[in-house]
Design a protein around this motif. Structure first.
Motif, PDB file in Angstrom:
ATOM      1  N   VAL A   1     -15.059 -56.795  -3.215  1.00 37.11           N
ATOM      2  CA  VAL A   1     -13.638 -56.878  -2.851  1.00 37.11           C
ATOM      3  C   VAL A   1     -12.804 -56.551  -4.082  1.00 37.11           C
ATOM      4  N   GLN A   2     -11.815 -55.705  -3.902  1.00 34.92           N
ATOM      5  CA  GLN A   2     -10.900 -55.361  -4.998  1.00 34.92           C
ATOM      6  C   GLN A   2      -9.474 -55.563  -4.543  1.00 34.92           C
ATOM      7  N   LEU A   3      -8.661 -56.113  -5.421  1.00 38.86           N
ATOM      8  CA  LEU A   3      -7.240 -56.275  -5.167  1.00 38.86           C
ATOM      9  C   LEU A   3      -6.499 -55.368  -6.133  1.00 38.86           C
ATOM     10  N   GLN A   4      -5.753 -54.432  -5.584  1.00 34.88           N
ATOM     11  CA  GLN A   4      -5.072 -53.436  -6.403  1.00 34.88           C
ATOM     12  C   GLN A   4      -3.579 -53.668  -6.349  1.00 34.88           C
ATOM     13  N   ALA A   5      -3.012 -54.049  -7.480  1.00 32.52           N
ATOM     14  CA  ALA A   5      -1.586 -54.354  -7.573  1.00 32.52           C
ATOM     15  C   ALA A   5      -0.835 -53.202  -8.210  1.00 32.52           C
ATOM     16  N   SER A   6       0.430 -53.080  -7.845  1.00 26.51           N
ATOM     17  CA  SER A   6       1.286 -52.053  -8.427  1.00 26.51           C
ATOM     18  C   SER A   6       2.722 -52.541  -8.411  1.00 26.51           C
ATOM     19  N   GLY A   7       3.575 -51.862  -9.173  1.00 24.48           N
ATOM     20  CA  GLY A   7       4.990 -52.145  -9.106  1.00 24.48           C
ATOM     21  C   GLY A   7       5.578 -52.857 -10.303  1.00 24.48           C
ATOM     22  N   GLY A   8       4.773 -53.229 -11.271  1.00 26.72           N
ATOM     23  CA  GLY A   8       5.338 -53.879 -12.447  1.00 26.72           C
ATOM     24  C   GLY A   8       6.189 -52.920 -13.240  1.00 26.72           C
ATOM     25  N   GLY A   9       6.876 -53.447 -14.238  1.00 22.50           N
ATOM     26  CA  GLY A   9       7.708 -52.612 -15.078  1.00 22.50           C
ATOM     27  C   GLY A   9       8.679 -53.435 -15.873  1.00 22.50           C
ATOM     28  N   SER A  10       9.677 -52.749 -16.417  1.00 27.15           N
ATOM     29  CA  SER A  10      10.680 -53.395 -17.242  1.00 27.15           C
ATOM     30  C   SER A  10      12.032 -53.331 -16.562  1.00 27.15           C
ATOM     31  N   SER A  16      16.050 -56.328 -10.243  1.00 30.72           N
ATOM     32  CA  SER A  16      15.038 -56.569  -9.216  1.00 30.72           C
ATOM     33  C   SER A  16      13.819 -55.685  -9.436  1.00 30.72           C
ATOM     34  N   LEU A  17      12.676 -56.192  -8.990  1.00 28.82           N
ATOM     35  CA  LEU A  17      11.440 -55.430  -8.951  1.00 28.82           C
ATOM     36  C   LEU A  17      10.678 -55.823  -7.703  1.00 28.82           C
ATOM     37  N   ARG A  18       9.812 -54.935  -7.272  1.00 28.74           N
ATOM     38  CA  ARG A  18       8.975 -55.223  -6.101  1.00 28.74           C
ATOM     39  C   ARG A  18       7.534 -54.936  -6.468  1.00 28.74           C
ATOM     40  N   LEU A  19       6.699 -55.927  -6.263  1.00 33.77           N
ATOM     41  CA  LEU A  19       5.269 -55.782  -6.488  1.00 33.77           C
ATOM     42  C   LEU A  19       4.550 -55.595  -5.157  1.00 33.77           C
ATOM     43  N   SER A  20       3.480 -54.827  -5.199  1.00 33.13           N
ATOM     44  CA  SER A  20       2.661 -54.628  -4.011  1.00 33.13           C
ATOM     45  C   SER A  20       1.199 -54.830  -4.368  1.00 33.13           C
ATOM     46  N   CYS A  21       0.422 -55.204  -3.359  1.00 30.91           N
ATOM     47  CA  CYS A  21      -1.016 -55.413  -3.566  1.00 30.91           C
ATOM     48  C   CYS A  21      -1.744 -55.024  -2.288  1.00 30.91           C
ATOM     49  N   VAL A  22      -2.868 -54.375  -2.468  1.00 30.86           N
ATOM     50  CA  VAL A  22      -3.715 -53.999  -1.336  1.00 30.86           C
ATOM     51  C   VAL A  22      -5.138 -54.467  -1.621  1.00 30.86           C
ATOM     52  N   ALA A  23      -5.762 -55.054  -0.625  1.00 29.97           N
ATOM     53  CA  ALA A  23      -7.139 -55.510  -0.767  1.00 29.97           C
ATOM     54  C   ALA A  23      -8.082 -54.512  -0.122  1.00 29.97           C
ATOM     55  N   HIS A  24      -9.170 -54.228  -0.815  1.00 27.08           N
ATOM     56  CA  HIS A  24     -10.183 -53.293  -0.328  1.00 27.08           C
ATOM     57  C   HIS A  24     -11.549 -53.960  -0.382  1.00 27.08           C
ATOM     58  N   GLY A  25     -12.450 -53.516   0.478  1.00 23.86           N
ATOM     59  CA  GLY A  25     -13.821 -53.991   0.391  1.00 23.86           C
ATOM     60  C   GLY A  25     -14.357 -54.451   1.734  1.00 23.86           C
ATOM     61  N   ASN A  26     -15.495 -55.102   1.679  1.00 21.62           N
ATOM     62  CA  ASN A  26     -16.165 -55.572   2.891  1.00 21.62           C
ATOM     63  C   ASN A  26     -15.569 -56.910   3.334  1.00 21.62           C
ATOM     64  N   ILE A  27     -14.340 -56.824   3.800  1.00 20.08           N
ATOM     65  CA  ILE A  27     -13.575 -58.012   4.135  1.00 20.08           C
ATOM     66  C   ILE A  27     -13.699 -58.345   5.605  1.00 20.08           C
ATOM     67  N   LYS A  74      -3.788 -56.367   7.700  1.00 18.82           N
ATOM     68  CA  LYS A  74      -3.797 -55.034   7.110  1.00 18.82           C
ATOM     69  C   LYS A  74      -4.106 -55.076   5.621  1.00 18.82           C
ATOM     70  N   ARG A  75      -4.342 -56.283   5.090  1.00 25.85           N
ATOM     71  CA  ARG A  75      -4.751 -56.458   3.690  1.00 25.85           C
ATOM     72  C   ARG A  75      -3.650 -56.080   2.713  1.00 25.85           C
ATOM     73  N   THR A  76      -2.390 -56.234   3.095  1.00 27.45           N
ATOM     74  CA  THR A  76      -1.293 -55.829   2.220  1.00 27.45           C
ATOM     75  C   THR A  76      -0.395 -57.012   1.886  1.00 27.45           C
ATOM     76  N   LEU A  77       0.193 -56.943   0.712  1.00 27.17           N
ATOM     77  CA  LEU A  77       1.020 -58.023   0.202  1.00 27.17           C
ATOM     78  C   LEU A  77       2.137 -57.442  -0.650  1.00 27.17           C
ATOM     79  N   SER A  78       3.306 -58.068  -0.582  1.00 28.05           N
ATOM     80  CA  SER A  78       4.431 -57.637  -1.417  1.00 28.05           C
ATOM     81  C   SER A  78       5.147 -58.854  -1.976  1.00 28.05           C
ATOM     82  N   LEU A  79       5.829 -58.634  -3.070  1.00 26.32           N
ATOM     83  CA  LEU A  79       6.665 -59.669  -3.672  1.00 26.32           C
ATOM     84  C   LEU A  79       7.977 -59.021  -4.118  1.00 26.32           C
ATOM     85  N   GLN A  80       9.056 -59.393  -3.469  1.00 32.63           N
ATOM     86  CA  GLN A  80      10.381 -58.924  -3.852  1.00 32.63           C
ATOM     87  C   GLN A  80      10.953 -59.920  -4.846  1.00 32.63           C
TER      88      GLN A  80
END
Length: 121
Positions: A1-10, A16-27, A74-80
């Motif tokens: 299982v892998q959790l892939q996050a994106s959206g960080g920054g300065s 405001s920033l928005r983070l996203s994460c998607v989970a992959h694997g034999n879930i 759908k294995r997706t997650l966000s953080l506003q």
């Protein structure tokens, strides 16, 4: 299982920033997903978690400013993240309480690699 996050920054304070994460694997299913963060000199702390029943929980420092959302099927997650403060600076980790196909009688925790959020004053 892998959790892939994106959206960080300065961003500047108040932004405001928005983070996203998607989970992959034999879930088989995901019981909960969420975000934790580790700020310089501090221990890792919970930011927000969403469970498979739709309930959400937030760490006290972010209540009223951050909003977690996701579709665990759908294995997706966000953080506003709104009204960001310099103290929100840190590495944000995507977290999942996952039941894998090969072991459906139990769940375990998985962590993504982290994405850096920097808030300047």
């Amino acid at each position: 299982v892998q959790l892939q996050a994106s959206g960080g920054g300065s961003v500047q304070a108040g932004g405001s920033l928005r983070l996203s994460c998607v989970a992959h694997g034999n879930i088989y299913t995901i019981r909960a997903m969420g975000w934790y963060r580790q700020s310089p000199g501090k221990e890792r702390e919970v930011v927000a978690v969403i469970s498979d029943d739709g309930s959400t929980n937030y760490g006290d420092p972010v209540k009223g400013r951050f909003t977690i959302s996701g579709d665990l099927n759908k294995r997706t997650l966000s953080l506003q993240m709104d009204s960001l403060k310099p103290e929100d600076t840190g590495v944000y980790y995507c977290y999942g309480q996952v039941v894998v196909i090969m072991a459906v009688m139990s769940s375990r925790d998985y962590w993504g690699r982290g994405t850096l959020v920097t808030v300047s004053s």
